[in-house]
Write a protein that holds these residues in place. Structure first.
Motif, short mmCIF file in Angstrom:
data_model
loop_
_atom_site.label_atom_id
_atom_site.label_comp_id
_atom_site.label_asym_id
_atom_site.label_seq_id
_atom_site.Cartn_x
_atom_site.Cartn_y
_atom_site.Cartn_z
N ASP A 19 0.83 -1.22 0.00
CA ASP A 19 0.00 0.00 0.00
C ASP A 19 0.86 1.26 0.00
N ARG A 20 1.87 1.29 0.85
CA ARG A 20 2.73 2.48 0.94
C ARG A 20 3.54 2.67 -0.35
N TYR A 21 4.04 1.58 -0.89
CA TYR A 21 4.82 1.63 -2.12
C TYR A 21 3.96 2.13 -3.28
N ALA A 22 2.76 1.57 -3.40
CA ALA A 22 1.87 1.94 -4.49
C ALA A 22 1.44 3.40 -4.40
N ALA A 23 1.41 3.95 -3.19
CA ALA A 23 1.01 5.34 -3.01
C ALA A 23 2.11 6.32 -3.41
N SER A 24 3.38 5.88 -3.35
CA SER A 24 4.48 6.81 -3.57
C SER A 24 5.13 6.69 -4.94
N VAL A 54 3.45 -6.85 -24.99
CA VAL A 54 4.65 -6.41 -24.25
C VAL A 54 4.42 -6.70 -22.77
N ALA A 55 5.40 -7.35 -22.15
CA ALA A 55 5.33 -7.64 -20.72
C ALA A 55 6.11 -6.61 -19.93
N ASP A 56 5.44 -6.02 -18.95
CA ASP A 56 6.09 -5.14 -17.98
C ASP A 56 6.41 -6.01 -16.76
N VAL A 57 7.64 -6.48 -16.70
CA VAL A 57 8.04 -7.45 -15.68
C VAL A 57 8.51 -6.71 -14.43
N GLY A 58 7.98 -7.11 -13.28
CA GLY A 58 8.23 -6.36 -12.06
C GLY A 58 7.40 -5.08 -12.08
N CYS A 59 6.14 -5.22 -12.46
CA CYS A 59 5.29 -4.06 -12.75
C CYS A 59 4.89 -3.26 -11.53
N GLY A 60 5.01 -3.83 -10.32
CA GLY A 60 4.60 -3.10 -9.13
C GLY A 60 3.15 -2.67 -9.22
N PRO A 61 2.84 -1.40 -8.92
CA PRO A 61 1.45 -0.93 -8.96
C PRO A 61 0.93 -0.61 -10.36
N GLY A 62 1.70 -0.93 -11.39
CA GLY A 62 1.20 -0.83 -12.76
C GLY A 62 1.40 0.50 -13.45
N HIS A 63 2.23 1.39 -12.88
CA HIS A 63 2.38 2.72 -13.46
C HIS A 63 3.07 2.69 -14.83
N VAL A 64 4.08 1.81 -15.00
CA VAL A 64 4.75 1.72 -16.30
C VAL A 64 3.85 1.01 -17.31
N THR A 65 3.15 -0.02 -16.87
CA THR A 65 2.19 -0.71 -17.75
C THR A 65 1.18 0.30 -18.30
N ALA A 66 0.65 1.15 -17.42
CA ALA A 66 -0.32 2.15 -17.84
C ALA A 66 0.30 3.17 -18.79
N HIS A 67 1.55 3.56 -18.53
CA HIS A 67 2.25 4.50 -19.42
C HIS A 67 2.38 3.89 -20.81
N LEU A 68 2.81 2.63 -20.87
CA LEU A 68 2.95 1.96 -22.16
C LEU A 68 1.61 1.88 -22.89
N HIS A 69 0.56 1.56 -22.15
CA HIS A 69 -0.78 1.46 -22.75
C HIS A 69 -1.21 2.81 -23.33
N ALA A 70 -0.92 3.89 -22.61
CA ALA A 70 -1.26 5.23 -23.09
C ALA A 70 -0.51 5.59 -24.36
N LEU A 71 0.65 4.97 -24.56
CA LEU A 71 1.45 5.20 -25.76
C LEU A 71 1.04 4.29 -26.91
N GLY A 72 0.01 3.49 -26.70
CA GLY A 72 -0.51 2.64 -27.76
C GLY A 72 0.02 1.22 -27.78
N VAL A 73 0.73 0.83 -26.73
CA VAL A 73 1.34 -0.50 -26.67
C VAL A 73 0.39 -1.47 -25.96
N ASP A 74 0.32 -2.69 -26.45
CA ASP A 74 -0.49 -3.74 -25.85
C ASP A 74 0.28 -4.36 -24.68
N ALA A 75 0.28 -3.66 -23.56
CA ALA A 75 1.11 -4.04 -22.42
C ALA A 75 0.31 -4.74 -21.34
N PHE A 76 0.95 -5.68 -20.68
CA PHE A 76 0.39 -6.32 -19.49
C PHE A 76 1.48 -6.43 -18.44
#
Length: 216
Positions: A19-24, A54-76
């Motif tokens: 929870d703390r990690y995902a918040a920061s 595209v795999a976001d490995v070690g995705c944590g709270p998903g911030h990079v996955t979401a960034h990739l998706h916003a750029l048009g990439v089929d990321a999970f």
């Protein structure tokens, strides 16, 4: 097979502070543009090759996955910590997230157009890194791209352990990582080194390596 102690400890540590990690972390990610400067380039290269998963490995709270998706990439996203995966699903309900181990991904051979591991290998000891790189090479299709971000080490030896806020972490030598990539069919395309910042948790350089999967 018995799980390595470092992996068990890493999972438990991230579950305990999810929870703390995902918040920061997402806010810090947005506030440090140099530390995600190569993500748009990676996305552009993936799309130029025709796109694909595209795999976001070690995705944590998903911030990079979401960034990739916003750029048009089929990321999970894939993460070791069930707690982090639960929070990623909550924050980004339209995206796919799953629990997994980066040394043994639940992905078919040559199935991915790209892999991102943004500060995901920092808890991997140097002797465990070849297995991780080999797995990234296995799942990437020829022409696919890999983007690695990690704390950099420029001293003697392949890596240096340090006291991370979550659990033991390692600064890896970029030249050694690039050599491992090449051994597994991943040729370096570009490299970015970000100088140490004022944040004591980032008191050393950060390295970003972009590599391309050559023909098998």
């Amino acid at each position: 097979m018995t799980e390595p102690d470092f992996r068990t400890a890493t999972r438990a540590a991230y579950d305990a502070m999810a929870d703390r990690y995902a918040a920061s972390i997402p806010e810090r990610y947005r506030a440090e543009p140099l530390n995600h400067a190569m993500v748009p380039l990676f996305a552009e290269l993936v799309l130029a090759q025709g796109g694909g998963a595209v795999a976001d490995v070690g995705c944590g709270p998903g911030h990079v996955t979401a960034h990739l998706h916003a750029l048009g990439v089929d990321a999970f996203g894939i993460d070791l910590s069930p707690g982090m995966v639960a929070l990623a699903r909550e924050a980004h309900p339209r995206l796919r997230f799953e629990v997994g181990v980066m040394e043994s991904l639940n992905v078919a051979d040559q199935a991915l157009a790209g892999v991102v591991a943004n500060f995901a290998i920092l808890h991997t000891p140097p002797e465990g890194l070849p297995a991780v790189v080999a797995e990234f090479g296995r799942v990437l299709a020829p022409g696919g791209h890999l983007l690695l971000g990690f704390p950099a080490w420029d001293g003697a030896g392949p890596a240096q352990a340090y006291d991370h806020v979550v659990t033991t972490a390692y600064r890896h030598a970029p030249d050694r990582v690039a050599g491992l990539l090449l051994e597994h069919g991943l040729a370096e395309v570009a490299r970015l080194t970000v100088a140490p910042g004022e944040d004591p948790r980032r008191g050393f350089p950060q390295a970003f390596l972009l590599a391309r999967r050559t023909a098998p």
